[in-house]
Design a protein around this motif. Structure first.
Motif, PDB file in Angstrom:
ATOM      1  N   THR A 284       0.784  -1.229  -0.233  1.00 56.33           N
ATOM      2  CA  THR A 284       0.043  -0.087   0.174  1.00 56.33           C
ATOM      3  C   THR A 284       0.592   1.714  -0.390  1.00 56.33           C
ATOM      4  O   THR A 284       0.867   1.901  -0.512  1.00 56.33           O
ATOM      5  CB  THR A 284      -0.769   0.230   1.423  1.00 56.33           C
ATOM      6  OG1 THR A 284      -1.656  -1.176   1.345  1.00 56.33           O
ATOM      7  CG2 THR A 284      -1.514   1.393   0.816  1.00 56.33           C
ATOM      8  N   ILE A 285       1.921   1.142   0.830  1.00 58.78           N
ATOM      9  CA  ILE A 285       2.610   2.483   0.591  1.00 58.78           C
ATOM     10  C   ILE A 285       3.881   2.462   0.061  1.00 58.78           C
ATOM     11  O   ILE A 285       3.954   3.483  -0.738  1.00 58.78           O
ATOM     12  CB  ILE A 285       3.085   2.566   2.687  1.00 58.78           C
ATOM     13  CG1 ILE A 285       2.131   2.984   3.659  1.00 58.78           C
ATOM     14  CG2 ILE A 285       4.602   3.918   2.711  1.00 58.78           C
ATOM     15  CD1 ILE A 285       3.170   2.654   5.050  1.00 58.78           C
ATOM     16  N   GLY A 286       4.293   1.443  -0.793  1.00 58.56           N
ATOM     17  CA  GLY A 286       5.114   1.192  -1.651  1.00 58.56           C
ATOM     18  C   GLY A 286       4.773   1.902  -2.829  1.00 58.56           C
ATOM     19  O   GLY A 286       4.713   2.677  -3.684  1.00 58.56           O
ATOM     20  N   SER A 287       3.378   1.816  -2.940  1.00 60.40           N
ATOM     21  CA  SER A 287       2.584   1.811  -4.924  1.00 60.40           C
ATOM     22  C   SER A 287       1.696   3.236  -4.572  1.00 60.40           C
ATOM     23  O   SER A 287       1.815   4.059  -5.080  1.00 60.40           O
ATOM     24  CB  SER A 287       1.376   1.019  -4.997  1.00 60.40           C
ATOM     25  OG  SER A 287       0.469   1.005  -3.495  1.00 60.40           O
ATOM     26  N   LYS A 288       1.824   3.478  -2.875  1.00 60.13           N
ATOM     27  CA  LYS A 288       1.022   4.663  -3.172  1.00 60.13           C
ATOM     28  C   LYS A 288       2.081   6.318  -2.984  1.00 60.13           C
ATOM     29  O   LYS A 288       2.279   7.341  -4.062  1.00 60.13           O
ATOM     30  CB  LYS A 288       0.320   5.536  -1.604  1.00 60.13           C
ATOM     31  CG  LYS A 288      -0.037   6.447  -1.470  1.00 60.13           C
ATOM     32  CD  LYS A 288      -1.062   6.594  -0.522  1.00 60.13           C
ATOM     33  CE  LYS A 288      -1.372   8.110  -0.183  1.00 60.13           C
ATOM     34  NZ  LYS A 288      -2.324   8.081   1.435  1.00 60.13           N
TER      35      LYS A 288
END
Length: 63
Positions: free
Chosen positions: A41-45
């Motif tokens: 989630t954080i990586g893609s955002k």
């Protein structure tokens, strides 16, 4: 199939030159999967690699 449970995941991620704290509530079958979903989630955002995201704790959320 295991029932989804809510976990609170805390840690930091690199934004520019600063490490920013985060707290996320993630639904997952277990703590390890909650950690993996947090990386995703954080990586893609924020367009970050895993090495720029740390997880300091994963705890189940009491409903």
């Amino acid at each position: 199939m295991a029932a989804e449970q809510k976990f609170e995941v805390k840690g930091t991620f690199l934004m520019g030159e600063d490490w920013m704290p985060y707290t996320k509530v993630i639904e997952a079958p277990n703590a390890k999967q909650a950690e993996e979903r947090t990386f995703a989630t954080i990586g893609s955002k924020h367009n970050l690699k895993r090495r720029y995201i740390t997880v300091s704790g994963v705890s189940p959320v009491k409903e």
